[in-house]
Design an enzyme around this catalytic site. Structure first.
Site, PDB file in Angstrom:
ATOM      1  N   ARG A 161      -2.936 -19.628   5.147  1.00  0.00           N
ATOM      2  CA  ARG A 161      -2.151 -18.692   4.345  1.00  0.00           C
ATOM      3  C   ARG A 161      -1.547 -17.619   5.238  1.00  0.00           C
ATOM      4  O   ARG A 161      -2.253 -16.935   5.979  1.00  0.00           O
ATOM      5  CB  ARG A 161      -3.035 -18.042   3.277  1.00  0.00           C
ATOM      6  CG  ARG A 161      -2.372 -16.894   2.512  1.00  0.00           C
ATOM      7  CD  ARG A 161      -3.342 -16.309   1.507  1.00  0.00           C
ATOM      8  NE  ARG A 161      -2.818 -15.134   0.817  1.00  0.00           N
ATOM      9  CZ  ARG A 161      -3.382 -13.923   0.877  1.00  0.00           C
ATOM     10  NH1 ARG A 161      -4.478 -13.717   1.600  1.00  0.00           N
ATOM     11  NH2 ARG A 161      -2.844 -12.909   0.226  1.00  0.00           N
TER      12      ARG A 161
ATOM     13  N   ARG B  27       2.018   2.316  -5.786  1.00  0.00           N
ATOM     14  CA  ARG B  27       1.059   3.152  -5.075  1.00  0.00           C
ATOM     15  C   ARG B  27       1.349   4.626  -5.312  1.00  0.00           C
ATOM     16  O   ARG B  27       2.516   5.007  -5.472  1.00  0.00           O
ATOM     17  CB  ARG B  27       1.098   2.880  -3.563  1.00  0.00           C
ATOM     18  CG  ARG B  27       0.767   1.448  -3.171  1.00  0.00           C
ATOM     19  CD  ARG B  27       0.699   1.289  -1.653  1.00  0.00           C
ATOM     20  NE  ARG B  27       0.465  -0.091  -1.270  1.00  0.00           N
ATOM     21  CZ  ARG B  27      -0.742  -0.670  -1.249  1.00  0.00           C
ATOM     22  NH1 ARG B  27      -1.807   0.047  -1.594  1.00  0.00           N
ATOM     23  NH2 ARG B  27      -0.882  -1.931  -0.902  1.00  0.00           N
TER      24      ARG B  27
ATOM     25  N   LYS C 274       0.761 -16.535  -8.507  1.00  0.00           N
ATOM     26  CA  LYS C 274      -0.552 -15.897  -8.446  1.00  0.00           C
ATOM     27  C   LYS C 274      -0.776 -15.181  -9.781  1.00  0.00           C
ATOM     28  O   LYS C 274      -0.007 -14.297 -10.143  1.00  0.00           O
ATOM     29  CB  LYS C 274      -0.612 -14.916  -7.275  1.00  0.00           C
ATOM     30  CG  LYS C 274      -0.574 -15.598  -5.925  1.00  0.00           C
ATOM     31  CD  LYS C 274      -0.382 -14.602  -4.787  1.00  0.00           C
ATOM     32  CE  LYS C 274      -1.560 -13.676  -4.635  1.00  0.00           C
ATOM     33  NZ  LYS C 274      -1.383 -12.739  -3.496  1.00  0.00           N
TER      34      LYS C 274
ATOM     35  N   THR D  11     -10.215 -14.751  -3.842  1.00  0.00           N
ATOM     36  CA  THR D  11     -10.658 -13.351  -3.796  1.00  0.00           C
ATOM     37  C   THR D  11     -12.176 -13.204  -3.742  1.00  0.00           C
ATOM     38  O   THR D  11     -12.883 -13.630  -4.666  1.00  0.00           O
ATOM     39  CB  THR D  11     -10.124 -12.517  -4.967  1.00  0.00           C
ATOM     40  OG1 THR D  11      -8.738 -12.794  -5.170  1.00  0.00           O
ATOM     41  CG2 THR D  11     -10.272 -11.026  -4.665  1.00  0.00           C
TER      42      THR D  11
END
Length: 400
Positions: free
Chosen positions: A70, A111, A269, A328
């Site tokens: 990846r 963010r 995803k 994850t």
């Protein structure tokens, strides 16, 4: 696409008890380990990074059992991909091993901004301003949290209404909108306080954010990945919420006239709760799928992730997507430790039992102290899980 790899159609949980003590003895769990060279049905995806993309480590990672490398475009800088990609292809060719490459687009990022001075502490019940920075000097300070004015963050602020929850720093801080002052600013009440630090992520579980799935950086990264020769095998679209998000990548392929036989497999995803509502239209434009449990856990709730994982894997398998990847924190402790926890081994095995075609290593392979050992350990757990499935299948057949 490989052999079926789940317990679908086989006895499970309460039904498994009908086999135990009959055709399935409990001491079947004591069998010898499967040989390390036994072929696996389940692939291992390893994220490239400083710990794993050196000239010496890439061959070791392939020997250890990596099937898919990846490339995380969040960290594409300084010519690293330009060096690493051809090296992966060359090493695999020299070894005569089929290795694939997955390019993972960053997706929209949300963010908080910079601090005016040091980190600030907010307490439960505090009421704060939360909004877009008015200028370069409008930074985070007591009573006010700001975000940079980007296209994505402008869209986020416009989607806020009274009652909406915002999560900061992977959910460590939770605030709720109490008043919308303008399209660029709201008042929030602190539900769970903590220390606000610079540039920490913001999640908004309740909002379908009306912005492009592929920001400018993603478009540039997608163009780079699509022009590689040979092409990458997969491109991940992060934070996919609806089918239209994947269409943006297809449109880039069309604009670049990428021929059908060189188009990478599109892999959404699943990280947003909204994707669960629109999963059919997402899968209709997909070739594979990743259950990305990090942000999904923050937004959906950690305790809901296991069931979501089972449903997503089952839905993707039914739609004949391949590979279906579970990702994850699968062996997170091996970033620092030479062995995983028992819970991590169970996590990997349960992904196999759910029917996943691949399990993924993130920081464990990219920045961890034991990337090669982690791959080997994941391979061991996968082989044992697959052997368990075969044992259960044989016991069920014998019972009939």
């Amino acid at each position: 696409m490989g052999a079926a790899n789940s317990i679908e159609g086989l006895p499970h949980s309460a039904m498994l008890s009908n086999l135990v003590g009959n055709t399935l003895p409990v001491n079947a769990a004591k069998k010898n380990y499967e040989p390390e060279d036994k072929p696996r049905r389940t692939k291992i995806v390893a994220t490239m990074g400083p710990a794993s993309w050196t000239d010496d480590m890439i061959p070791k990672m392939i020997d250890a059992g990596v099937n898919i490398f990846r490339l995380n475009c969040s960290h594409r800088r300084g010519g690293d991909f330009e060096r690493v990609y051809p090296l992966i292809r060359k090493v695999a060719a020299d070894k005569g091993v089929h290795v694939e490459v997955l390019g993972d687009l960053q997706g929209p990022k949300f963010r908080v901004g910079e601090l005016a001075s040091g980190p600030i502490v907010i307490k439960d019940g505090d009421v704060l301003e939360f909004g877009l920075a008015k200028d370069d000097g409008d930074k985070i300070k007591p009573g006010r949290i700001t975000m940079f004015q980007t296209t994505e963050q402008i869209a986020l602020m416009r989607g806020l209404n009274v009652g909406v929850t915002l999560l900061v720093d992977d959910g460590l801080i939770e605030v709720e909108v109490t008043e919308v002052k303008s399209p660029a600013e709201v008042l929030v009440k602190v539900v769970h306080g903590g220390t606000v630090k610079a540039r920490k992520g913001v999640n908004v579980p309740d909002v379908m954010i009306d912005c492009s799935a592929l920001p400018e950086k993603d478009v540039e990264d997608a163009e780079y990945l699509l022009k590689l020769e040979p092409p990458v095998d997969y491109i991940c679209v992060s934070f996919a919420q609806k089918g239209k998000d994947l269409q943006e990548l297809i449109d880039i392929m069309d604009r670049l006239n990428v021929p059908a036989d060189k188009r990478p497999n599109i892999c959404p995803k699943i990280e947003k709760p909204q994707a669960l509502d629109n999963i059919d239209e997402i899968m209709a434009l997909s070739g594979s799928l990743m259950v990305a449990r990090g942000d999904l856990g923050v937004e959906l709730g950690h305790a809901k992730v296991p069931f979501a994982q089972k449903l997503l894997v089952a839905a993707a398998k039914k739609a004949k997507l391949y590979p279906v990847i579970v990702a994850t924190q699968m062996m997170e402790s091996m970033i620092e430790n030479p062995v995983p926890t028992r819970a991590e081994c169970s996590d990997v095995a349960n992904a196999v039992f759910d029917g996943a075609d691949a399990t993924m290593l993130s920081g464990e392979a990219a920045t961890g102290a034991f990337p090669e050992a982690t791959v080997r350990m994941m391979g061991t757990v996968i082989r044992e899980a697959e052997a368990a499935l075969d044992t259960i299948a044989a016991a069920a057949k014998a019972a009939n």
